[in-house]
Scaffold this motif. Structure first.
Motif, PDB file in Angstrom:
ATOM      1  N   GLN A  50       0.909  10.201   6.205  1.00 48.16           N
ATOM      2  CA  GLN A  50      -0.074   9.378   5.558  1.00 48.16           C
ATOM      3  C   GLN A  50       0.440   7.924   5.573  1.00 48.16           C
ATOM      4  OE1 GLN A  50      -3.312  10.009   4.197  1.00 48.16           O
ATOM      5  NE2 GLN A  50      -3.011  11.644   5.541  1.00 48.16           N
ATOM      6  N   THR A  70      -6.102   4.261   2.896  1.00 50.17           N
ATOM      7  CA  THR A  70      -5.948   3.349   1.781  1.00 50.17           C
ATOM      8  C   THR A  70      -4.902   4.334   0.955  1.00 50.17           C
ATOM      9  OG1 THR A  70      -7.557   4.543   0.448  1.00 50.17           O
ATOM     10  CG2 THR A  70      -8.144   2.555   1.793  1.00 50.17           C
ATOM     11  N   PRO A  71      -4.184   3.562   0.111  1.00 44.41           N
ATOM     12  CA  PRO A  71      -3.233   4.380  -0.783  1.00 44.41           C
ATOM     13  C   PRO A  71      -4.076   5.346  -1.718  1.00 44.41           C
ATOM     14  CG  PRO A  71      -3.158   1.988  -1.441  1.00 44.41           C
ATOM     15  CD  PRO A  71      -3.958   2.265  -0.006  1.00 44.41           C
ATOM     16  N   PHE A  72      -5.104   4.953  -1.960  1.00 36.89           N
ATOM     17  CA  PHE A  72      -5.862   5.881  -2.811  1.00 36.89           C
ATOM     18  C   PHE A  72      -6.349   6.960  -2.407  1.00 36.89           C
ATOM     19  CE2 PHE A  72      -6.462   1.528  -4.531  1.00 36.89           C
ATOM     20  CZ  PHE A  72      -5.911   1.776  -5.783  1.00 36.89           C
ATOM     21  N   ASN A 123       0.810  -1.207  -0.085  1.00 33.69           N
ATOM     22  CA  ASN A 123       0.048   0.015   0.070  1.00 33.69           C
ATOM     23  C   ASN A 123       0.856   1.359   0.370  1.00 33.69           C
ATOM     24  OD1 ASN A 123      -2.555  -1.208  -0.206  1.00 33.69           O
ATOM     25  ND2 ASN A 123      -2.726  -1.221   1.987  1.00 33.69           N
ATOM     26  N   ALA A 153      -5.183   8.288   0.629  1.00 37.36           N
ATOM     27  CA  ALA A 153      -3.852   9.147   0.918  1.00 37.36           C
ATOM     28  C   ALA A 153      -3.470   9.804  -0.375  1.00 37.36           C
ATOM     29  CB  ALA A 153      -2.697   8.098   1.383  1.00 37.36           C
ATOM     30  N   ALA A 154      -3.308   9.256  -1.234  1.00 37.66           N
ATOM     31  CA  ALA A 154      -2.829   9.868  -2.506  1.00 37.66           C
ATOM     32  C   ALA A 154      -3.663  11.187  -3.011  1.00 37.66           C
ATOM     33  CB  ALA A 154      -2.698   8.957  -3.838  1.00 37.66           C
ATOM     34  N   SER A 155      -5.021  11.083  -2.845  1.00 35.46           N
ATOM     35  CA  SER A 155      -5.786  11.942  -3.335  1.00 35.46           C
ATOM     36  C   SER A 155      -5.652  13.220  -2.169  1.00 35.46           C
ATOM     37  CB  SER A 155      -7.349  11.657  -3.630  1.00 35.46           C
ATOM     38  OG  SER A 155      -8.092  11.615  -2.480  1.00 35.46           O
ATOM     39  N   THR A 202       0.575   6.014  -7.091  1.00 35.47           N
ATOM     40  CA  THR A 202      -0.562   6.686  -7.440  1.00 35.47           C
ATOM     41  C   THR A 202      -0.255   8.359  -7.550  1.00 35.47           C
ATOM     42  OG1 THR A 202      -1.731   5.175  -6.109  1.00 35.47           O
ATOM     43  CG2 THR A 202      -2.925   7.303  -6.749  1.00 35.47           C
ATOM     44  N   ILE A 203       0.467   8.652  -6.787  1.00 37.16           N
ATOM     45  CA  ILE A 203       0.736  10.097  -6.759  1.00 37.16           C
ATOM     46  C   ILE A 203       1.549  10.425  -8.175  1.00 37.16           C
ATOM     47  CG2 ILE A 203       2.194  11.926  -5.980  1.00 37.16           C
ATOM     48  CD1 ILE A 203       1.425  10.755  -3.267  1.00 37.16           C
ATOM     49  N   LEU A 250       0.920   4.055  -2.708  1.00 35.81           N
ATOM     50  CA  LEU A 250       0.460   5.456  -2.640  1.00 35.81           C
ATOM     51  C   LEU A 250       1.529   6.369  -3.456  1.00 35.81           C
ATOM     52  CD1 LEU A 250      -0.202   8.201  -1.178  1.00 35.81           C
ATOM     53  CD2 LEU A 250       1.240   7.520   0.628  1.00 35.81           C
TER      54      LEU A 250
END
Lengths: 362, 362
Positions: free
Chosen positions: B337, B347-349, A308, B351-353, A315-316, A312
């Motif tokens: 995060q 979640t990674p998503f 995860n 946290a990324a957003s 994804t960024i 992260l």
């Protein structure tokens, strides 16, 4: 449309409507927005109810290159997340010809029929943006599995980069899990970094091999051996049976030379004949044993946390790139700069700083 | 410091000076800025004059993680670019123990002494951020070459990612060329994607190998074979001579199986004993022949253009990432995060957003 009188320098091109129609237009806009919102809510609900058509539509939305869909994708994923993570994710790799499709067909049918599992099959293929989906593209290659009510098979996501493809695959896993699929099989061709990507999104990594002429270890990348939780020698039937037994003992010896994994799991070498449904039961028992031992020592959960964190950052990074390159003015300017490089009119550094500055102005 | 009376809501924290001292402070600031500007101009001039100390300082500036140096780095590179590109860039790879340092020492000395070349040696090592420079770190490994007036040896650039390291190496090449170095040797350990990175910044790619026990092709990555313009079997002396001859013919046969390269160059297999200075002359003649044939069919220039296009995209991507992650508030938020992921609080998503939205507000 009547041209407004006394047009001032402050008027905007984007507002062709006359003042008295604004109320009506706004109302229509709000309605349209509400409809869109409703559609996503409905789609989410259908996915959570296990509707495979909705799941397909959701993944298509994820794969959309239209930036306008970003918000919808985010809504969908956020809605699915609380219902995800309840699955075992299995990565399957092997060179073309090793029988990956036949293996997945046999394995998937076995899981559904003997264990009442719900099986989703996804794929990561970095070559797909060129060849338009070389794996899983031909659904008829899994003709029995595709007919199962409890199976969901999705051809390769396409994308401009392996990072992009992997991102979409990772998001698709979330949707599949939210739709109730408890066993996720992720296929990869053994090209470039695709195995590393699949390894970084799965709990268990299975390498399919064929018995050869005594040169089993030849041509196998060291990194792949290190990642494998199991090597399965497929097509171990008929005349292949004895070479397969020899290969098994050779791989066992080779695996002994690798350091002990963080999972404390000792990778196993097994035989299978997917065509004759042989060895499948043993493979599943091994995976069950892996899951229970790594859940007992917490590696299963720790590994997902590490994955995860990795995701992260991925994804960024993917968002930073797509936000930049998807700006229409940047698209045009980038093409101009590439042409300038082609004609020796600029350097990569000059061109990059020009484009980065241009983006700041937008 | 006296607190100003009637402090309004519009006053700024960053201005502690009283009004009557502004003139003086500004003058000092301008002077300091001029000095900085002068330093970079002087550094550039010194590099263009071939001063190796200045070249070293310039590369240190490139490697600086201090974002305040970005402008200076850009000025330096822009000043060097018109004087770059006049060189042959040679990538050299091979597993640890193959004798890369000894080979580069012998090859570099030969080029300087027999051909009056100016030789720069750089390295790309993705593991350096962990091990703090595992290759070229020990300069004494090239004790003869390091004493040469016309040699410049630089240990591995460190960085948080292979992309970052590669970017700095690529910029270092520009500086070395501007300083008059006409032969750039870029060493890489055979780890991860480092060979691909080095291949993408060089004209000629040389793979060093040792003769083994008849299993020459074993363990060699297919991708590396495809990239190689030449395989040189090193340590071909004494008892190793006959196994080396056998390996040579085995590699030749294997290379025949690969499709013809865009360069139309047929990769050559040669022997060398770097320790005894044997085979070095033949290797250089081969590289000269490669350069003249690919310059004749334009591949040399076309390849550099393609590399430049690739580097345009890489440069942008690295900037996007460093601009994002180097923001102090993002650094703190990212750590928070990551901890939240560790504790299953996000979640990674999500946290990324969260982080991407936070960056928009800054």
């Amino acid at each position: 449309m009547a041209a407004p009188k006394n047009k001032s320098a402050l008027s905007e091109n984007e507002s062709p409507s006359t003042p008295n129609s604004i109320g009506q237009k706004s109302a229509e806009k709000i309605k349209a927005l509400r409809k869109k919102k409703l559609d996503i809510d409905q789609l989410l609900q259908d996915i959570l109810n296990g509707n495979k058509t909705a799941l397909s539509r959701g993944i298509t939305l994820i794969e959309s290159k239209n930036v306008k869909h970003n918000d919808q994708v985010n809504t969908l994923i956020e809605g699915c997340l609380p219902h995800a993570n309840q699955s075992v994710r299995i990565g399957i790799t092997g060179v073309p010809g090793v029988g990956k499709s036949t293996f997945i067909e046999a394995f998937g049918n076995y899981l559904i029929e003997k264990h009442g599992k719900k099986v989703a099959v996804l794929a990561v293929d970095p070559t797909s943006s060129v060849s338009h989906g070389s794996i899983l593209g031909d659904k008829t290659r899994m003709e029995e599995l595709v007919k199962q009510e409890d199976a969901f098979i999705r051809p390769t996501a396409s994308g401009d980069s392996l990072g992009g493809v992997a991102q979409k695959t990772r998001e698709s896993i979330i949707l599949c899990e939210a739709a109730g699929f408890d066993t996720i099989l992720i296929e990869t061709v053994g090209v470039g970094q695709s195995e590393t990507m699949v390894h970084s999104m799965t709990d268990f990594f299975l390498l399919l091999k064929l018995a050869g002429a005594g040169d089993e270890l030849q041509g196998i990348k060291r990194g792949i051996m290190e990642m494998a939780d199991s090597i399965v020698i497929n097509k171990a039937d008929g005349e292949n049976k004895r070479p397969a037994e020899r290969a098994k003992s050779e791989f066992r010896k080779a695996l002994h030379l690798y350091p002990i994994k963080n999972s404390e799991w000792k990778p196993k070498v097994l035989l299978s004949s997917a065509l004759h449904n042989q060895g499948i039961d043993e493979i599943w028992k091994m995976i069950e044993s892996y899951v229970s031992s790594t859940q007992a020592n917490n590696y299963f959960y720790d590994n997902r946390k590490e994955q995860n964190k990795f995701w992260l950052l991925q994804t960024i990074n993917e968002h930073l790139k797509s936000n930049f390159y998807n700006q229409p003015k940047i698209k045009i300017a980038l093409q101009q700069q590439l042409t300038a490089i082609e004609n020796n009119k600029t350097t990569p550094f000059e061109a990059a700083s020009y484009l980065l500055n241009k983006a700041k102005e937008l």
